[in-house]
Design a protein around this motif. Structure first.
Motif, PDB file in Angstrom:
ATOM      1  N   ALA A  55       0.862  -1.189   0.000  1.00 59.58           N
ATOM      2  CA  ALA A  55       0.000   0.000   0.000  1.00 59.58           C
ATOM      3  C   ALA A  55       0.896   1.237   0.000  1.00 59.58           C
ATOM      4  O   ALA A  55       1.973   1.230   0.609  1.00 59.58           O
ATOM      5  CB  ALA A  55      -0.918   0.006   1.221  1.00 59.58           C
ATOM      6  N   PRO A  56       0.483   2.302  -0.669  1.00 57.12           N
ATOM      7  CA  PRO A  56       1.307   3.522  -0.731  1.00 57.12           C
ATOM      8  C   PRO A  56       1.225   4.312   0.569  1.00 57.12           C
ATOM      9  O   PRO A  56       0.581   5.370   0.648  1.00 57.12           O
ATOM     10  CB  PRO A  56       0.697   4.280  -1.913  1.00 57.12           C
ATOM     11  CG  PRO A  56      -0.729   3.850  -1.940  1.00 57.12           C
ATOM     12  CD  PRO A  56      -0.734   2.426  -1.491  1.00 57.12           C
ATOM     13  N   LYS A  57       1.923   3.813   1.607  1.00 60.22           N
ATOM     14  CA  LYS A  57       1.892   4.484   2.898  1.00 60.22           C
ATOM     15  C   LYS A  57       3.078   5.418   3.097  1.00 60.22           C
ATOM     16  O   LYS A  57       2.976   6.393   3.835  1.00 60.22           O
ATOM     17  CB  LYS A  57       1.851   3.444   4.024  1.00 60.22           C
ATOM     18  CG  LYS A  57       0.597   2.576   4.007  1.00 60.22           C
ATOM     19  CD  LYS A  57       0.617   1.576   5.153  1.00 60.22           C
ATOM     20  CE  LYS A  57      -0.645   0.712   5.151  1.00 60.22           C
ATOM     21  NZ  LYS A  57      -0.637  -0.271   6.267  1.00 60.22           N
ATOM     22  N   ALA A  58       4.220   5.119   2.475  1.00 64.38           N
ATOM     23  CA  ALA A  58       5.400   5.964   2.642  1.00 64.38           C
ATOM     24  C   ALA A  58       5.171   7.311   1.971  1.00 64.38           C
ATOM     25  O   ALA A  58       4.519   7.417   0.920  1.00 64.38           O
ATOM     26  CB  ALA A  58       6.631   5.278   2.054  1.00 64.38           C
ATOM     27  N   ALA A  59       5.720   8.366   2.573  1.00 70.11           N
ATOM     28  CA  ALA A  59       5.507   9.713   2.054  1.00 70.11           C
ATOM     29  C   ALA A  59       6.134   9.882   0.680  1.00 70.11           C
ATOM     30  O   ALA A  59       5.572  10.562  -0.188  1.00 70.11           O
ATOM     31  CB  ALA A  59       6.084  10.740   3.032  1.00 70.11           C
ATOM     32  N   ARG A  88       3.867   8.235  -1.948  1.00 70.82           N
ATOM     33  CA  ARG A  88       2.655   9.025  -2.158  1.00 70.82           C
ATOM     34  C   ARG A  88       2.943  10.285  -2.974  1.00 70.82           C
ATOM     35  O   ARG A  88       2.075  10.761  -3.725  1.00 70.82           O
ATOM     36  CB  ARG A  88       2.058   9.402  -0.805  1.00 70.82           C
ATOM     37  CG  ARG A  88       1.618   8.206   0.021  1.00 70.82           C
ATOM     38  CD  ARG A  88       1.245   8.641   1.427  1.00 70.82           C
ATOM     39  NE  ARG A  88       0.051   9.462   1.432  1.00 70.82           N
ATOM     40  CZ  ARG A  88      -1.187   8.984   1.592  1.00 70.82           C
ATOM     41  NH1 ARG A  88      -1.365   7.683   1.733  1.00 70.82           N
ATOM     42  NH2 ARG A  88      -2.213   9.787   1.591  1.00 70.82           N
ATOM     43  N   LEU A 116      -3.599   1.669  -6.857  1.00 71.24           N
ATOM     44  CA  LEU A 116      -2.965   2.311  -5.721  1.00 71.24           C
ATOM     45  C   LEU A 116      -3.387   3.762  -5.573  1.00 71.24           C
ATOM     46  O   LEU A 116      -3.416   4.281  -4.455  1.00 71.24           O
ATOM     47  CB  LEU A 116      -1.439   2.210  -5.859  1.00 71.24           C
ATOM     48  CG  LEU A 116      -0.900   0.774  -5.813  1.00 71.24           C
ATOM     49  CD1 LEU A 116       0.604   0.776  -6.022  1.00 71.24           C
ATOM     50  CD2 LEU A 116      -1.235   0.114  -4.497  1.00 71.24           C
ATOM     51  N   ALA A 153      -6.274   3.999  -3.450  1.00 66.11           N
ATOM     52  CA  ALA A 153      -6.013   3.796  -2.016  1.00 66.11           C
ATOM     53  C   ALA A 153      -5.416   5.026  -1.351  1.00 66.11           C
ATOM     54  O   ALA A 153      -5.294   5.049  -0.115  1.00 66.11           O
ATOM     55  CB  ALA A 153      -5.059   2.612  -1.823  1.00 66.11           C
ATOM     56  N   LEU A 154      -5.052   6.045  -2.123  1.00 64.82           N
ATOM     57  CA  LEU A 154      -4.498   7.248  -1.523  1.00 64.82           C
ATOM     58  C   LEU A 154      -5.567   8.063  -0.762  1.00 64.82           C
ATOM     59  O   LEU A 154      -6.710   8.120  -1.191  1.00 64.82           O
ATOM     60  CB  LEU A 154      -3.843   8.131  -2.611  1.00 64.82           C
ATOM     61  CG  LEU A 154      -2.557   7.609  -3.206  1.00 64.82           C
ATOM     62  CD1 LEU A 154      -2.049   8.540  -4.297  1.00 64.82           C
ATOM     63  CD2 LEU A 154      -1.488   7.441  -2.130  1.00 64.82           C
TER      64      LEU A 154
END
Length: 416
Positions: free
Chosen positions: A368-372, A375, A412, A415-416
């Motif tokens: 998942a695109p959790k890292a800054a 993103r 993805l 998911a943001l």
């Protein structure tokens, strides 16, 4: 085809036998050595003599080497086979990993590991074969639906490969191609099936007919090929993936007729390094050794935003002027300012014809695109794809041929 006459071989032909084994080692190392060249080498040594080692070296060199990129491989195999008195111990030391702090680490020269692998083929002990037992139960296995070893290797993660699997994967990567379709340009070329009228050519033809306009000449768009620009992350988290990707890029850069106008390669960790001229060397070992010596930040930290800013400032106008396709190979784990990273990615995207991001973290199903950093980068790419295996690099050709294929970006972005 030259006709070879019979050679008078002594009762115990040690020298001729050694030349034959030496030719086999060269063949394993990648040189195209056939039986005809072996016979030529034996005859040449018989004529030149065996008294001077330099004469012996150049005699075999003239018989076995016909390409510039084969000289380094021949020199290493010759040194290990003929000149080094303890070549077997030297080869085993190169093939076995050294323990830090206990054994002194020695950097292998260009093509030295390839020569060691070729020569160790004659030194590997044979495993004892089990005695046949007629009363032993025989088990038949239907393997028609099992994957071959090569197919399994294609889907294996680069970080999970053993040393032998890495060597096999590098040979498979050397055979991969990355073709690209030409881009129609505004300039035209003469064609009977063209849709645009070539008025200049038509008027010149009418002047030859006394001013009568008897036939129309047509133009079609002249094709041109884009540049390929590769930005490869060589930080500590990307080390193993970067080595395999650079092997693949070397094959692409030296592939004739692939369609690319030029292939430009850059590495970045804490700073940006241009390794384009190093990848032009035909020998892959020499090319990657030179590229590694040029990039001083190998396996260091990561400053993606600053390195992309440096590329946009110093290199973008030089290599991106012809509608280049950009490959960005990184995991996106950056601790710098995400806003600056986003601005650098936006400018890179606007300057390129197509921006493809290969991220090995996509091998995880729950990514998942959790890292800054991820993103900030994700909205500015055309395609977001995995880059952790041979199969993922094979799918890259489809992504380039189909610019409308976003890969995993749409999923993805939701998911943001």
């Amino acid at each position: 085809m030259p006709e070879y006459i019979l050679i008078d071989i002594p009762e115990h032909p040690k020298l001729a036998q050694n030349i034959i084994h030496f030719a086999r080692a060269l063949r394993r190392a990648g040189l195209p050595v056939g039986p005809g060249r072996v016979l030529d080498a034996i005859r040449a040594v018989a004529e030149a003599g065996f008294t001077d080692r330099m004469d012996f070296y150049w005699t075999l060199h003239a018989c076995f080497v016909n390409r510039p990129e084969h000289r380094v491989v021949f020199a290493q195999v010759f040194r290990l086979y003929w000149r080094d008195p303890r070549y077997l111990e030297h080869m085993m030391a190169m093939m076995l990993p050294a323990v830090r702090g206990v054994q002194e680490e020695k950097v292998a020269q260009s093509a030295e590991k390839r020569a060691a692998q070729a020569l160790l083929g004659d030194q590997m002990p044979e495993l004892p074969q089990p005695e046949s037992d007629e009363e032993q139960t025989r088990i038949e296995v239907d393997s028609s639906f099992t994957l071959s070893a090569e197919e399994k290797l294609k889907t294996l993660d680069f970080e999970q490969m053993s040393n032998e699997e890495v060597a096999q994967a590098k040979r498979m990567l050397a055979r991969l191609t990355l073709p690209v379709k030409p881009i129609p340009s505004r300039r035209g070329m003469a064609s009977a099936q063209g849709r645009r009228i070539d008025w200049r050519r038509t008027l010149r033809g009418s002047m030859r007919q006394g001013g009568d306009l008897r036939a129309l000449s047509y133009l079609k768009p002249r094709p041109r090929w884009p540049n390929l620009v590769v930005l490869c992350d060589i930080s500590g988290s990307m080390s193993q993936y970067s080595r395999m990707v650079l092997h693949f890029l070397h094959a692409v850069a030296n592939e004739k007729g692939a369609g690319w106008a030029r292939v430009h390669a850059f590495t970045f960790g804490t700073r940006l390094t241009n390794i384009t001229r190093h990848l032009r060397q035909r020998d892959v070992d020499a090319a990657l050794k030179a590229a590694g010596a040029e990039a001083q930040d190998w396996q260091g930290g990561t400053r993606i935003g600053q390195c992309l800013h440096d590329f946009n400032r110093d290199w973008s106008r030089r290599v991106m002027g012809q509608g280049a396709v950009v490959l960005l190979i990184t995991d996106g784990l950056d601790r710098d300012d995400p806003d600056a990273l986003g601005r650098a990615m936006e400018r890179l995207h606007l300057s390129s014809r197509q921006l493809i991001w290969l991220n090995p973290l996509l091998r995880w199903d729950g990514f998942a695109p959790k890292a800054a950093g991820i993103r900030a980068m994700l909205p500015h790419v055309d395609s977001f794809r995995a880059g952790h295996s041979i199969a993922s690099l094979e799918e890259l050709a489809e992504a380039i041929s189909r610019p409308d294929d976003p890969g995993e970006k749409a999923r993805l972005m939701a998911a943001l």
